[in-house]
Design a protein around this motif. Structure first.
Motif, PDB file in Angstrom:
ATOM      1  N   PHE A  15       0.861  -1.192   0.000  1.00 41.29           N
ATOM      2  CA  PHE A  15       0.000   0.000   0.000  1.00 41.29           C
ATOM      3  C   PHE A  15       0.897   1.241   0.000  1.00 41.29           C
ATOM      4  N   SER A  18       3.029   1.583  -3.426  1.00 41.91           N
ATOM      5  CA  SER A  18       2.262   1.976  -4.617  1.00 41.91           C
ATOM      6  C   SER A  18       1.691   3.393  -4.465  1.00 41.91           C
ATOM      7  N   LEU A  19       1.225   3.738  -3.264  1.00 37.39           N
ATOM      8  CA  LEU A  19       0.700   5.097  -3.065  1.00 37.39           C
ATOM      9  C   LEU A  19       1.832   6.129  -3.181  1.00 37.39           C
ATOM     10  N   GLU A  21       4.475   5.865  -4.982  1.00 32.79           N
ATOM     11  CA  GLU A  21       4.811   6.015  -6.407  1.00 32.79           C
ATOM     12  C   GLU A  21       3.762   6.869  -7.123  1.00 32.79           C
ATOM     13  N   ARG A  22       2.499   6.672  -6.766  1.00 31.73           N
ATOM     14  CA  ARG A  22       1.435   7.458  -7.410  1.00 31.73           C
ATOM     15  C   ARG A  22       1.582   8.942  -7.063  1.00 31.73           C
ATOM     16  N   LEU A  25       4.405  10.336  -9.093  1.00 33.99           N
ATOM     17  CA  LEU A  25       3.986  10.600 -10.474  1.00 33.99           C
ATOM     18  C   LEU A  25       3.243  11.932 -10.582  1.00 33.99           C
ATOM     19  N   ARG A  26       2.700  12.389  -9.449  1.00 33.37           N
ATOM     20  CA  ARG A  26       2.001  13.677  -9.424  1.00 33.37           C
ATOM     21  C   ARG A  26       2.907  14.784  -8.878  1.00 33.37           C
TER      22      ARG A  26
ATOM     23  N   ASN B  30      -7.693  -3.511   4.491  1.00 30.21           N
ATOM     24  CA  ASN B  30      -6.300  -3.274   4.085  1.00 30.21           C
ATOM     25  C   ASN B  30      -6.015  -3.872   2.715  1.00 30.21           C
ATOM     26  N   ALA B  33      -7.606  -1.627   0.168  1.00 26.46           N
ATOM     27  CA  ALA B  33      -6.839  -0.382   0.019  1.00 26.46           C
ATOM     28  C   ALA B  33      -5.593  -0.628  -0.832  1.00 26.46           C
ATOM     29  N   THR B  34      -4.916  -1.736  -0.590  1.00 23.37           N
ATOM     30  CA  THR B  34      -3.695  -2.039  -1.349  1.00 23.37           C
ATOM     31  C   THR B  34      -4.026  -2.343  -2.801  1.00 23.37           C
ATOM     32  N   VAL B  35      -5.067  -3.147  -3.018  1.00 23.81           N
ATOM     33  CA  VAL B  35      -5.466  -3.450  -4.401  1.00 23.81           C
ATOM     34  C   VAL B  35      -5.882  -2.160  -5.108  1.00 23.81           C
ATOM     35  N   GLU B  37      -4.739   0.870  -4.600  1.00 23.38           N
ATOM     36  CA  GLU B  37      -3.546   1.646  -4.982  1.00 23.38           C
ATOM     37  C   GLU B  37      -2.795   0.984  -6.134  1.00 23.38           C
ATOM     38  N   LEU B  38      -2.701  -0.357  -6.090  1.00 22.75           N
ATOM     39  CA  LEU B  38      -1.974  -1.056  -7.168  1.00 22.75           C
ATOM     40  C   LEU B  38      -2.695  -0.883  -8.509  1.00 22.75           C
ATOM     41  N   LEU B  41      -2.234   2.552  -9.691  1.00 28.12           N
ATOM     42  CA  LEU B  41      -0.889   2.732 -10.238  1.00 28.12           C
ATOM     43  C   LEU B  41      -0.829   2.252 -11.685  1.00 28.12           C
ATOM     44  N   ASP B  44      -2.254   4.983 -13.667  1.00 25.50           N
ATOM     45  CA  ASP B  44      -1.330   6.124 -13.767  1.00 25.50           C
ATOM     46  C   ASP B  44      -0.217   5.830 -14.775  1.00 25.50           C
ATOM     47  N   ARG B  59       6.014  -3.945 -16.257  1.00 23.90           N
ATOM     48  CA  ARG B  59       5.626  -3.376 -14.959  1.00 23.90           C
ATOM     49  C   ARG B  59       4.158  -3.719 -14.664  1.00 23.90           C
TER      50      ARG B  59
END
Lengths: 127, 232
Positions: A15, A18-19, A21-22, A25-26, B30, B33-35, B37-38, B41, B44, B59
């Protein structure tokens, strides 16, 4: 204007990565750590504009870390992260001086809006 | 048992289910939340990727594998939640005590992690089989592990051992590490004793150096049933 510097603290490793990194990116500089001890060490070593802190963490729990952060730098805004079960804790945290709280899973645009408000400035660094 | 004691025990039984549901739903949140964000990403990166970017595809594939792993983790929590919800369907049934203990240990791992403790389970591949209320048995196991986790400071270890016995099963919970002075521990241990006696177990509680706490429950094959007693 310098890029916003955010410290993200949550024990969910992927979590955090990845957050972070996001946010990068901003064009937001984000350092992610998974323990309160690491967070406190980092705050002692380098400046951050905002800390995003999970309320429920192993070892030194989120609130313990929160109070230590307040002691180290009373002006450093802290945004709490919480699940539904900990919402009451987060409300209490806000009453105790936290800038705001967000519920997980989070919406990144809401997070950025809160970060922007907490830092008291527009996001810089070319964003 | 007095009416007040019965009401208190009933409250503890419900509180246990609440603790299990809260723990598992926290873990599920949790995972989500992690899924979230992944997958965010991936979006993005896709937005910024050149149409023929090989690196971006690699990636995406790596992030996809992480998502799959977290979805599997989430499925495990949902299965556990469902299993606990159904453990109260039948007040008396034959059940695999090993599976029950493993499920409770899995739930307690979060509490152990929050306290920076190691929680270990030792048991055989299957069984032993007991008869009674799986819900009441798992409640007892949960409270006994909770007492073990509360007995030692971070860095300590709590070991749960389930062994078959010719009359049923023996469950031992041992806490090793630096002891914690906790005013509520006496209440926790009293509840373990009460729940154990309700199920017809021989209950042994106390410090056995070097262990800070050892809980020993010698359980009969046919567990006493608080439900049956209440309705009789």
């Amino acid at each position: 204007m310098d890029r916003l510097r955010v410290l993200l603290v949550d024990d969910e490793e992927e979590f955090v990565s990845s957050l972070a990194e996001r946010l990068e990116l901003r064009m937001i500089r984000c350092v992610g750590v998974t323990t309160g001890v690491e967070a406190l060490d980092l705050v002692r070593e380098e400046p951050f504009d905002v800390v995003v802190l999970d309320v429920k963490m192993p070892g030194a729990g989120g609130f313990e870390v929160y109070h230590e952060l307040r002691r180290l730098d009373p002006n450093l805004p802290v945004v709490l992260l919480t699940g539904h079960g900990s919402r009451q804790d987060a409300e209490e945290g806000k009453r105790a001086g936290a800038f705001d709280y967000l519920m997980k899973p989070i919406d990144i645009e809401s997070l950025i809006a809160v970060l922007r408000a907490a830092a008291g400035r527009d996001l810089g660094g070319g964003a | 048992m007095t009416r007040a004691n019965q009401a208190d025990l009933q409250q503890q039984r419900i509180a246990y289910l609440g603790a299990v549901a809260a723990s598992l739903s926290h873990e599920i949140n949790n995972v989500l939340a992690t899924v979230g964000e992944l997958s965010g990403l991936i979006g993005d990166l896709a937005d910024g990727a050149a149409p023929d970017a090989r690196a971006a595809l690699e990636r995406f594939s790596s992030i996809g594998e992480k998502i799959e792993r977290h979805v599997d983790r989430g499925k495990g929590y949902v299965a556990s939640l469902n299993r606990f919800a159904h453990s109260m369907d039948r007040p008396r049934t034959a059940f695999d005590a090993g599976e029950s203990v493993a499920a409770v240990v899995a739930v307690c791992e979060r509490f152990a992690r929050l306290r920076k403790l190691t929680l270990r389970l030792e048991r055989g591949a299957a069984g032993p089989e007991l008869r009674g209320s799986p819900y009441d048995f798992e409640h007892l196991v949960f409270r006994a592990i909770a007492a073990g986790l509360a007995a030692v400071e971070g860095g300590g270890e709590v070991t749960v051992v389930l062994s078959p016995a010719h009359t049923g099963a023996v469950l031992e919970i041992t806490a090793d590490g630096q002891p914690v002075a906790d005013a509520e521990q006496e209440t926790r241990l009293a509840l373990v004793e009460r729940l154990g006696l309700e199920l017809g177990a021989d209950v042994g509680l106390g410090a056995e150096p070097p262990a800070v706490l050892r809980v020993r429950l010698a359980l009969p094959e046919d567990l006493g049933s608080p439900e049956a007693e209440r309705s009789s």
